[in-house]
Design an enzyme around this catalytic site. Sequence first.
Site, PDB file in Angstrom:
ATOM      1  CG  LEU A 425      -1.992  -1.072   1.278  1.00 32.34           C
ATOM      2  CD1 LEU A 425      -2.719  -1.018   2.619  1.00 32.34           C
ATOM      3  CD2 LEU A 425      -2.984  -0.893   0.144  1.00 32.34           C
ATOM      4  N   GLY A 429       9.054   6.137   6.440  1.00 34.09           N
ATOM      5  CA  GLY A 429      10.295   6.096   7.193  1.00 34.09           C
ATOM      6  C   GLY A 429      10.303   5.039   8.275  1.00 34.09           C
ATOM      7  CG  ASP A 544       6.088  12.255  11.137  1.00 34.21           C
ATOM      8  OD1 ASP A 544       6.313  13.412  10.733  1.00 34.21           O
ATOM      9  OD2 ASP A 544       6.316  11.240  10.472  1.00 34.21           O
TER      10      ASP A 544
END
Length: 705
Positions: A425, A429, A544
């Site tokens: 998919l 990182g 993040d």
Amino acid sequence: MAVQLVITISFILLLTYGLAEAAPISQPGCKTGCRNVSIPYPFGIGPGCYMDDWFQIVCNETGAFLKKINMEVLEINISDTSYWASSKVRVKSSIISSDPSCPSKSSGGGVNIKGSPFVFSDDMNTFISVGCNNLATIVGAEPMVFGCRSHCNSSSMNGERNSCSGLECCKSTIPSGIQVSHVDFKNITDNLTRESTDDKNFPKGCKYAFLVEAHWFSSHTNHSFSVEKIDFIPVLLDWEIQKWMNNSHEMLESFNNRQDIYCYFYTRLGTDLYLWKIDRFMPNLTSNYSGFTCVCKAGYKGNPYLSTGCEDINECADPNLNSCPIKWDCQNTEGSYHCSKTKNIIIGISASIGGLVLLIIMWRLYKMKKKRNEIKLKKRFFKRNGGLLLQQQLSSSEHNIQHTKVFTSQELEKATDQFNESRILGKGGQGMVYKGMLTDGSITAIKKCNIVDEGNLEQFINEIIILSHINHRNVVKLVGCCLETEIPLLVYEFIPNGTLSQYLHEESEEFPLTWEMRLRIAKEVAGALSYLHSAASLPIYHRDIKSTNILLDDKYRAKVADFGTSRSVTIDQTHLTTVVYGTFGYLDPEYFQTSQFSEKSDVYSFGVVLAELLTGEKPVSLVRIQQNRSLATYFTLSMEEGFLFDILDARVKKEGDIQEIMVVAELAKRCLELNGKRRPTMREVTKELEGVRKTFNGQENYEKV
């Protein structure tokens, strides 16, 4: 094990035989070495001995130097496939210090080799910084941000270190394609160790940084390591023959009919490297390459860049180089050899039958042993990855989590069709994500994480426990995990409609984002972050937040995903790190300076997402002028100077109510405050977004303005 031993011995003997009859490595009449350094073509010494000026070697009483980049050469590799098909040059580099007066035997400035066919090898080098309370970053490698932070260590003596884990020494990997090694040093206060930025081990607060060959550095840090005593630092450069070099196309065409080489073609786009391999030159396949390197095929030796460089190896001349049985004839062929029998046919047939029976027995034994080894290996991986700790946590009364499942590797292999590439998919990182179908028919997203540090296993298991406690409709649900593989696997619910970034930055007429949808998505994400910060059992910082980590489900509701770098903390505690994590454009400037992550760092990243929803602009854009390349800066300046409506997305201006737009814009500006104390909390952000009133005369109000 026996097969591997035979292969290893054969390879060593093959190298020995190759050295005995060394094939030419340089052009006829050219020097083959300088000061114990072999100089193979396309490198060379003197006119006509090198392919391009970038490969010119100057030899003097000191050593061999690459003339155009003025770096001393220690070794040149042209066809060693152990380097993963990339050719390397080992050169001498220097240590960069924060002050010219700092003691160092190999001090020097940074290196800039832009425009050359050389780049710093990202898979063989590492970035090292040595010093007290130091934040060292590489300058000139935009848009990449990388570096590391080191604390003071009062126990070290005489500037000697035997590890590099953050105390007076830190390290970081480097991205692909780097050609600059200039360093920026920043003094930072470390309240956990001492208030002063000076240390008795570093006079005048001296700090050092350098790129270095990772294997060399690890071998030297097995003992006490002192920067001040090092004569030089070795670093590895990747090189390739560039498409724009003289005669490069003609060289490739000359390889067209050769059967003794393979060529690897490269295309570099920014920091990404694409590689493909072919055994002959085909213009229709190689027209888009930016550079190439070549190697001799198995069964050949020599220099592939010379017209007579790759010579056939006569395996029949040495019995150690072929596997022909005794009294059989060995016939050398181009690139290989052939065995023909001379024994009695009956003996041969008998031997064949006996060998077949023995092979079947050995195969059965091998399969049995392999199965036992697989079982042992799975148990070892399960224990190493913290499986026993997870079982203990799940069985305890404190962490009785019924909906968290520990999957077996067979279940997930079946769910992903043996992790077939067609099931991928996406890549990130923190790992690679596959689409899977479990035995009950449910669709899941299975994430193959990067290898977990064994020293942080307890933290990794605690993160699984914490994520299992999360129960929020706008947070991607963790279904379970698998720990009996070398790389841990996490199983999440499947979110079908892609990321928010795709709808904001990729043109799509099928499903455009209306103002109402943008406002709803902002409320949903804010609510999820507010829940993580304050309503969860322990506060969780995502670390993040970005539009690519916001997924949209089948009803286009927002789902916050990718908790690979998230951290749980106690109340009123910030998280101190030695390595800065984040995505350029979303990274909190205050966190980058102090390495202290708080809930306000998530608020800043959410502010960038709000600016994306309002403007449709990317978080970083090279199209804008330099001071406005960051969307956060561009948005804030436009607000302050009264040009907000000049940068709004066309659909936002057309559909949005002027009062709603101004409320959301002011909120985004407050979230992007450089001082974290001035930013609102996510709970306050959620309340303000929920308080935005819907009006139906937005177009009329906008036209009046």
